[in-house]
Write a protein that holds these residues in place. Structure first.
Motif, PDB file in Angstrom:
ATOM      1  N   ALA A  57      10.453   4.130   3.993  1.00  0.00           N
ATOM      2  CA  ALA A  57       9.091   4.671   4.066  1.00  0.00           C
ATOM      3  C   ALA A  57       8.417   4.621   2.705  1.00  0.00           C
ATOM      4  CB  ALA A  57       9.127   6.108   4.579  1.00  0.00           C
ATOM      5  N   ALA A  58       7.116   4.399   2.732  1.00  0.00           N
ATOM      6  CA  ALA A  58       6.326   4.376   1.500  1.00  0.00           C
ATOM      7  C   ALA A  58       6.513   5.684   0.733  1.00  0.00           C
ATOM      8  CB  ALA A  58       4.856   4.180   1.839  1.00  0.00           C
ATOM      9  N   ALA A  59       6.520   5.597  -0.597  1.00  0.00           N
ATOM     10  CA  ALA A  59       6.787   6.761  -1.447  1.00  0.00           C
ATOM     11  C   ALA A  59       5.853   7.920  -1.146  1.00  0.00           C
ATOM     12  CB  ALA A  59       6.680   6.358  -2.915  1.00  0.00           C
ATOM     13  N   SER A  60       4.617   7.626  -0.780  1.00  0.00           N
ATOM     14  CA  SER A  60       3.646   8.690  -0.520  1.00  0.00           C
ATOM     15  C   SER A  60       3.989   9.513   0.716  1.00  0.00           C
ATOM     16  CB  SER A  60       2.235   8.101  -0.367  1.00  0.00           C
ATOM     17  OG  SER A  60       2.232   7.063   0.593  1.00  0.00           O
ATOM     18  N   VAL A 170       1.510  -2.718  -5.362  1.00  0.00           N
ATOM     19  CA  VAL A 170       1.572  -1.348  -4.841  1.00  0.00           C
ATOM     20  C   VAL A 170       0.276  -1.062  -4.069  1.00  0.00           C
ATOM     21  CG1 VAL A 170       1.778   1.099  -5.432  1.00  0.00           C
ATOM     22  CG2 VAL A 170       3.039  -0.624  -6.755  1.00  0.00           C
ATOM     23  N   PRO A 171       0.386  -0.643  -2.797  1.00  0.00           N
ATOM     24  CA  PRO A 171      -0.825  -0.483  -1.980  1.00  0.00           C
ATOM     25  C   PRO A 171      -1.922   0.368  -2.609  1.00  0.00           C
ATOM     26  CG  PRO A 171       1.075  -0.437  -0.560  1.00  0.00           C
ATOM     27  CD  PRO A 171       1.606  -0.486  -1.976  1.00  0.00           C
ATOM     28  N   VAL A 172      -1.573   1.543  -3.177  1.00  0.00           N
ATOM     29  CA  VAL A 172      -2.629   2.382  -3.744  1.00  0.00           C
ATOM     30  C   VAL A 172      -3.328   1.670  -4.906  1.00  0.00           C
ATOM     31  CG1 VAL A 172      -1.225   3.650  -5.433  1.00  0.00           C
ATOM     32  CG2 VAL A 172      -3.210   4.759  -4.379  1.00  0.00           C
ATOM     33  N   GLY A 173      -2.604   0.825  -5.623  1.00  0.00           N
ATOM     34  CA  GLY A 173      -3.218   0.053  -6.702  1.00  0.00           C
ATOM     35  C   GLY A 173      -4.174  -0.989  -6.170  1.00  0.00           C
ATOM     36  N   ALA A 174      -3.800  -1.614  -5.058  1.00  0.00           N
ATOM     37  CA  ALA A 174      -4.683  -2.605  -4.448  1.00  0.00           C
ATOM     38  C   ALA A 174      -5.955  -1.943  -3.930  1.00  0.00           C
ATOM     39  CB  ALA A 174      -3.954  -3.319  -3.317  1.00  0.00           C
ATOM     40  N   TYR A 175      -5.811  -0.762  -3.299  1.00  0.00           N
ATOM     41  CA  TYR A 175      -7.001  -0.023  -2.856  1.00  0.00           C
ATOM     42  C   TYR A 175      -7.877   0.349  -4.052  1.00  0.00           C
ATOM     43  CZ  TYR A 175      -4.741   0.742   1.728  1.00  0.00           C
ATOM     44  OH  TYR A 175      -4.160   0.585   2.966  1.00  0.00           O
ATOM     45  N   THR A 176      -7.231   0.765  -5.153  1.00  0.00           N
ATOM     46  CA  THR A 176      -7.975   1.153  -6.356  1.00  0.00           C
ATOM     47  C   THR A 176      -8.779  -0.016  -6.895  1.00  0.00           C
ATOM     48  OG1 THR A 176      -6.267   2.782  -6.942  1.00  0.00           O
ATOM     49  CG2 THR A 176      -7.759   2.063  -8.692  1.00  0.00           C
ATOM     50  N   GLN A 177      -8.148  -1.182  -7.000  1.00  0.00           N
ATOM     51  CA  GLN A 177      -8.857  -2.346  -7.524  1.00  0.00           C
ATOM     52  C   GLN A 177     -10.038  -2.704  -6.634  1.00  0.00           C
ATOM     53  OE1 GLN A 177      -6.474  -5.776  -8.519  1.00  0.00           O
ATOM     54  NE2 GLN A 177      -8.256  -7.125  -8.680  1.00  0.00           N
ATOM     55  N   LYS A 178      -9.828  -2.713  -5.324  1.00  0.00           N
ATOM     56  CA  LYS A 178     -10.920  -3.040  -4.407  1.00  0.00           C
ATOM     57  C   LYS A 178     -12.082  -2.062  -4.582  1.00  0.00           C
ATOM     58  CE  LYS A 178      -9.235  -6.493  -1.896  1.00  0.00           C
ATOM     59  NZ  LYS A 178      -9.886  -7.823  -1.824  1.00  0.00           N
ATOM     60  N   ALA A 179     -11.753  -0.765  -4.698  1.00  0.00           N
ATOM     61  CA  ALA A 179     -12.796   0.247  -4.834  1.00  0.00           C
ATOM     62  C   ALA A 179     -13.561   0.081  -6.141  1.00  0.00           C
ATOM     63  CB  ALA A 179     -12.180   1.638  -4.761  1.00  0.00           C
ATOM     64  N   LEU A 180     -12.837  -0.099  -7.228  1.00  0.00           N
ATOM     65  CA  LEU A 180     -13.497  -0.215  -8.532  1.00  0.00           C
ATOM     66  C   LEU A 180     -14.320  -1.497  -8.630  1.00  0.00           C
ATOM     67  CD1 LEU A 180     -10.706   1.168 -10.898  1.00  0.00           C
ATOM     68  CD2 LEU A 180     -12.752   2.343 -10.044  1.00  0.00           C
ATOM     69  N   SER A 198       5.008   2.741  -8.159  1.00  0.00           N
ATOM     70  CA  SER A 198       4.753   3.433  -6.896  1.00  0.00           C
ATOM     71  C   SER A 198       3.669   4.470  -7.134  1.00  0.00           C
ATOM     72  CB  SER A 198       6.011   4.124  -6.357  1.00  0.00           C
ATOM     73  OG  SER A 198       6.329   5.277  -7.110  1.00  0.00           O
ATOM     74  N   VAL A 199       3.114   5.014  -6.066  1.00  0.00           N
ATOM     75  CA  VAL A 199       2.073   6.029  -6.217  1.00  0.00           C
ATOM     76  C   VAL A 199       2.652   7.294  -6.851  1.00  0.00           C
ATOM     77  CG1 VAL A 199       2.369   6.951  -3.881  1.00  0.00           C
ATOM     78  CG2 VAL A 199       0.176   7.200  -5.038  1.00  0.00           C
ATOM     79  N   ARG A 200       3.901   7.627  -6.544  1.00  0.00           N
ATOM     80  CA  ARG A 200       4.505   8.827  -7.119  1.00  0.00           C
ATOM     81  C   ARG A 200       4.737   8.656  -8.623  1.00  0.00           C
ATOM     82  NH1 ARG A 200       6.344  12.703  -3.313  1.00  0.00           N
ATOM     83  NH2 ARG A 200       4.714  12.660  -1.730  1.00  0.00           N
ATOM     84  N   ALA A 201       5.018   7.443  -9.055  1.00  0.00           N
ATOM     85  CA  ALA A 201       5.164   7.180 -10.484  1.00  0.00           C
ATOM     86  C   ALA A 201       3.819   7.321 -11.193  1.00  0.00           C
ATOM     87  CB  ALA A 201       5.752   5.792 -10.712  1.00  0.00           C
ATOM     88  N   ALA A 202       2.740   6.862 -10.545  1.00  0.00           N
ATOM     89  CA  ALA A 202       1.401   7.037 -11.120  1.00  0.00           C
ATOM     90  C   ALA A 202       1.052   8.514 -11.208  1.00  0.00           C
ATOM     91  CB  ALA A 202       0.367   6.293 -10.272  1.00  0.00           C
ATOM     92  N   LEU A 203       1.377   9.260 -10.172  1.00  0.00           N
ATOM     93  CA  LEU A 203       1.143  10.710 -10.175  1.00  0.00           C
ATOM     94  C   LEU A 203       1.885  11.365 -11.342  1.00  0.00           C
ATOM     95  CD1 LEU A 203       0.003  13.231  -8.632  1.00  0.00           C
ATOM     96  CD2 LEU A 203       2.197  13.286  -7.416  1.00  0.00           C
ATOM     97  N   ALA A 204       3.116  10.940 -11.589  1.00  0.00           N
ATOM     98  CA  ALA A 204       3.927  11.531 -12.662  1.00  0.00           C
ATOM     99  C   ALA A 204       3.286  11.319 -14.027  1.00  0.00           C
ATOM    100  CB  ALA A 204       5.332  10.952 -12.627  1.00  0.00           C
TER     101      ALA A 204
END
Length: 280
Positions: A57-60, A170-180, A198-204
């Motif tokens: 499962a995805a880290a999130s 990483v999916p959240v990174g791809a969403y971030t790039q598209k949004a920005l 991973s998204v949890r690593a970015a959160l950390a």
């Protein structure tokens, strides 16, 4: 890290023992490690009378799936062996033969990756969850940012960096790039990123104060008492955040199908909602 719920069977006992020793320092990839130990236990002790269900499962989704696994075992279901990482890492491990029975991805791209390789059980794929992308800062931040076209993210970062999942995989990174990109600020910040695996690593990164801002899912922000949401990305600034789930071809045992059905049931939906997911 306790990866296993349910009674201590031989395979689970081996997993617990080896995790405490040298092997965890050798295997950098958790999914690969789970695969190795599952196979080793099967060879050493023989197939158990009731197979455990290995869930990638995805880290999130970590906290929600952990709770759902415990709830399922409490009903008398088979033991659940979860493994969490970025969706790309998990998909590639499944492609390489890791013994996952179920895959829960944080975006459709990596589920498509497995579908294109005929690795999904026919007819099992479905969209299970939804999420939101948010901008977070350390808890003591006074920032409140209106995320609109042209918002001054680079200026807000100053000499700091933006913690993100690596946009390349990483999916959240791809969403971030598209949004920005859609908001017209990507060019000004792409050299100010702190990419994470991973998204949890970015959160950390944000939790430790190593970056002034980060982009994570709304559900990740909700489970942390060290960050606060300072901005919400417009839903039309990026593709919808969809979490597809599927059984893996050849691994879709009776036990796996039973837990897959439980993931779609009312008790699991209540747990997913508790952690802030939108349930499909």
């Amino acid at each position: 890290m306790n990866l296993r719920y349910g009674s201590a069977r031989a395979g689970g006992l081996v997993l617990g023992i080896v995790q405490q020793g040298v092997a965890m320092r050798v295997f950098k990839s958790l999914p690969a490690f789970v695969a190795l130990i599952t196979i080793f236990a099967s060879l050493l002790f023989g197939a158990p009378a009731r197979a455990d269900v290995v869930v990638f499962a995805a880290a999130s989704a970590t906290d929600a799936v952990n709770d759902i696994g415990k709830a399922y075992v409490a009903t008398g279901g088979a033991a659940i062996v979860p493994s969490y990482a970025s969706s790309s890492t998990l998909a590639k491990q499944i492609e390489s033969g890791a013994p996952a029975s179920i895959f829960l991805s944080a975006d459709e791209r990596w589920m498509d990756y497995l579908a294109d390789r005929n690795l999904l059980a026919a007819g099992s794929r479905l969209n299970l969850l939804g999420n939101r992308v948010v901008l977070v800062a350390p808890k003591d931040s006074t920032a409140k940012i209106d995320i609109v076209p042209g918002f001054p993210l680079a200026k807000l970062l100053g000499d700091g960096r933006l913690a993100v999942g690596d946009p390349s995989h990483v999916p959240v990174g791809a969403y971030t790039q598209k949004a920005l990109e859609k908001l017209g600020v990507w060019d000004s910040v792409q050299n100010k990123l702190a990419p994470a695996d991973s998204v949890r690593a970015a959160l950390a990164f944000v939790e430790r104060g190593e970056t002034p801002f980060g982009v994570v899912y709304e559900t990740d922000a909700a489970i942390s008492d060290k960050v606060k949401v300072v901005g919400l990305f417009p839903e039309d600034s990026h593709p919808p955040v969809v979490y597809p789930a599927a059984l893996i071809a050849g691994k879709d045992s009776t036990e796996a199908k039973a837990f897959f059905a439980f993931l779609q049931g009312p008790e699991a939906k209540t747990i997913f909602r508790k952690y802030g997911f939108a349930v499909k």
